[in-house]
Write a protein that holds these residues in place. Sequence first.
Motif, PDB file in Angstrom:
ATOM      1  N   ILE A  51       0.872  -1.180   0.000  1.00 51.00           N
ATOM      2  CA  ILE A  51       0.000   0.000   0.000  1.00 51.00           C
ATOM      3  C   ILE A  51       0.904   1.223   0.000  1.00 51.00           C
ATOM      4  CG2 ILE A  51      -1.880   1.201   1.168  1.00 51.00           C
ATOM      5  CD1 ILE A  51      -2.584  -1.442   2.529  1.00 51.00           C
ATOM      6  N   VAL A  52       0.808   2.016  -1.045  1.00 54.23           N
ATOM      7  CA  VAL A  52       1.769   3.093  -1.296  1.00 54.23           C
ATOM      8  C   VAL A  52       1.064   4.437  -1.415  1.00 54.23           C
ATOM      9  CG1 VAL A  52       3.546   3.953  -2.880  1.00 54.23           C
ATOM     10  CG2 VAL A  52       3.302   1.474  -2.494  1.00 54.23           C
ATOM     11  N   GLU A  64       2.053   5.636 -11.561  1.00 54.07           N
ATOM     12  CA  GLU A  64       1.673   4.609 -12.529  1.00 54.07           C
ATOM     13  C   GLU A  64       2.682   3.472 -12.571  1.00 54.07           C
ATOM     14  OE1 GLU A  64       0.421   5.660 -16.387  1.00 54.07           O
ATOM     15  OE2 GLU A  64      -1.127   7.063 -15.697  1.00 54.07           O
ATOM     16  N   SER A  65       3.964   3.785 -12.510  1.00 49.85           N
ATOM     17  CA  SER A  65       4.985   2.738 -12.539  1.00 49.85           C
ATOM     18  C   SER A  65       4.878   1.834 -11.317  1.00 49.85           C
ATOM     19  CB  SER A  65       6.385   3.367 -12.602  1.00 49.85           C
ATOM     20  OG  SER A  65       6.574   4.049 -13.821  1.00 49.85           O
ATOM     21  N   VAL A  66       4.610   2.432 -10.166  1.00 47.84           N
ATOM     22  CA  VAL A  66       4.486   1.660  -8.929  1.00 47.84           C
ATOM     23  C   VAL A  66       3.225   0.796  -8.974  1.00 47.84           C
ATOM     24  CG1 VAL A  66       4.147   1.872  -6.430  1.00 47.84           C
ATOM     25  CG2 VAL A  66       5.845   3.294  -7.579  1.00 47.84           C
ATOM     26  N   ALA A  67       2.141   1.346  -9.534  1.00 47.43           N
ATOM     27  CA  ALA A  67       0.906   0.565  -9.684  1.00 47.43           C
ATOM     28  C   ALA A  67       1.126  -0.620 -10.627  1.00 47.43           C
ATOM     29  CB  ALA A  67      -0.219   1.456 -10.193  1.00 47.43           C
ATOM     30  N   LYS A  68       1.857  -0.400 -11.703  1.00 46.83           N
ATOM     31  CA  LYS A  68       2.134  -1.484 -12.650  1.00 46.83           C
ATOM     32  C   LYS A  68       3.014  -2.572 -12.029  1.00 46.83           C
ATOM     33  CE  LYS A  68       1.565   1.331 -16.810  1.00 46.83           C
ATOM     34  NZ  LYS A  68       2.240   2.012 -17.957  1.00 46.83           N
ATOM     35  N   SER A  72      -0.873  -1.084  -4.517  1.00 45.89           N
ATOM     36  CA  SER A  72      -2.106  -0.303  -4.420  1.00 45.89           C
ATOM     37  C   SER A  72      -1.703   1.125  -4.100  1.00 45.89           C
ATOM     38  CB  SER A  72      -2.999  -0.877  -3.311  1.00 45.89           C
ATOM     39  OG  SER A  72      -4.132  -0.052  -3.110  1.00 45.89           O
ATOM     40  N   VAL A  73      -1.998   2.060  -5.000  1.00 46.85           N
ATOM     41  CA  VAL A  73      -1.419   3.397  -4.926  1.00 46.85           C
ATOM     42  C   VAL A  73      -2.470   4.473  -4.686  1.00 46.85           C
ATOM     43  CG1 VAL A  73      -0.005   5.115  -6.136  1.00 46.85           C
ATOM     44  CG2 VAL A  73       0.436   2.676  -6.480  1.00 46.85           C
ATOM     45  N   GLU A  93      -4.709   4.110 -19.207  1.00 44.68           N
ATOM     46  CA  GLU A  93      -3.860   2.938 -18.993  1.00 44.68           C
ATOM     47  C   GLU A  93      -4.583   1.804 -18.261  1.00 44.68           C
ATOM     48  OE1 GLU A  93      -0.440   2.598 -19.909  1.00 44.68           O
ATOM     49  OE2 GLU A  93      -0.947   4.341 -21.142  1.00 44.68           O
ATOM     50  N   ASN A  94      -5.871   2.022 -17.952  1.00 45.99           N
ATOM     51  CA  ASN A  94      -6.662   1.026 -17.206  1.00 45.99           C
ATOM     52  C   ASN A  94      -6.042   0.684 -15.858  1.00 45.99           C
ATOM     53  OD1 ASN A  94      -8.752   0.604 -19.192  1.00 45.99           O
ATOM     54  ND2 ASN A  94      -7.245  -0.523 -20.401  1.00 45.99           N
ATOM     55  N   LEU A  95      -5.563   1.717 -15.177  1.00 43.83           N
ATOM     56  CA  LEU A  95      -4.952   1.553 -13.860  1.00 43.83           C
ATOM     57  C   LEU A  95      -5.884   2.081 -12.785  1.00 43.83           C
ATOM     58  CD1 LEU A  95      -1.304   2.716 -14.663  1.00 43.83           C
ATOM     59  CD2 LEU A  95      -2.054   0.375 -14.193  1.00 43.83           C
ATOM     60  N   GLU A  96      -6.019   1.317 -11.721  1.00 42.34           N
ATOM     61  CA  GLU A  96      -6.844   1.738 -10.597  1.00 42.34           C
ATOM     62  C   GLU A  96      -5.966   2.427  -9.551  1.00 42.34           C
ATOM     63  OE1 GLU A  96      -9.256  -1.370  -9.016  1.00 42.34           O
ATOM     64  OE2 GLU A  96     -10.194  -1.837 -10.940  1.00 42.34           O
TER      65      GLU A  96
END
Length: 232
Positions: A51-52, A64-68, A72-73, A93-96
Amino acid sequence: MPKSNEDDNQKLFNSLANDWWDKDGPMKTLHDLNPVRLKYLEKRVELKNAIVADIGCGGGILSESVAKAGASVVGIDTSTELIQIARHHAALENLEIRYESNSVSDLAKKESSKYDVVLCMELVEHVDDIYELLSGCAKLLKSEGVLFVSTLNRSLWSYLFGVLAAEDLFKIVPKGTHDYNRFIKPSELSACCRSVGFIGLDMKGLNYNPFTRKARLGKFPLINYICSFSAV
């Protein structure tokens, strides 16, 4: 009341919001530094399922890089314009990623001791109260959670290359981005972190070649540096 440095920085970064994700645009240096910063994180913490909180996330480059990488950002920034840019790009980018226009102190009031990792990249040199910032980061972290900070050393090298060369000669960062008087020496940053309850773990120089646009870690924090601290 005189205008704060934070007000000036926010106006500057707001004006650059629409260019934030142009890898050859005004924020290209952040894009070039990002892989090295991510590698530094990955060698020191397990990002998968972590959890970041990304404090001062801007348009979301590192978030985004950490989520990829599986984290959980939550990204926060006081600029609503940058948060909108970050949300839009994450959707593409379809990132949550949860983005909020918020301060670290307000987030800490709601989510104390929640985070495994807190990121504070290229931010301490822009704030008016570094102790308030770092204290908020400490409150966000779980026991033995890790804070990562990157910033600029206050040295002759950083003035020549981090301000004069970077802004005026090579124009690799927008004019007015940095105020040399707000740069912080590694010893000063370490003392600030200790005063709010952190224990120093590691520090590396963060070197950047504007001709090749390559970044790498180094032993000595001559200009930029990146470091990690453990919450108690």
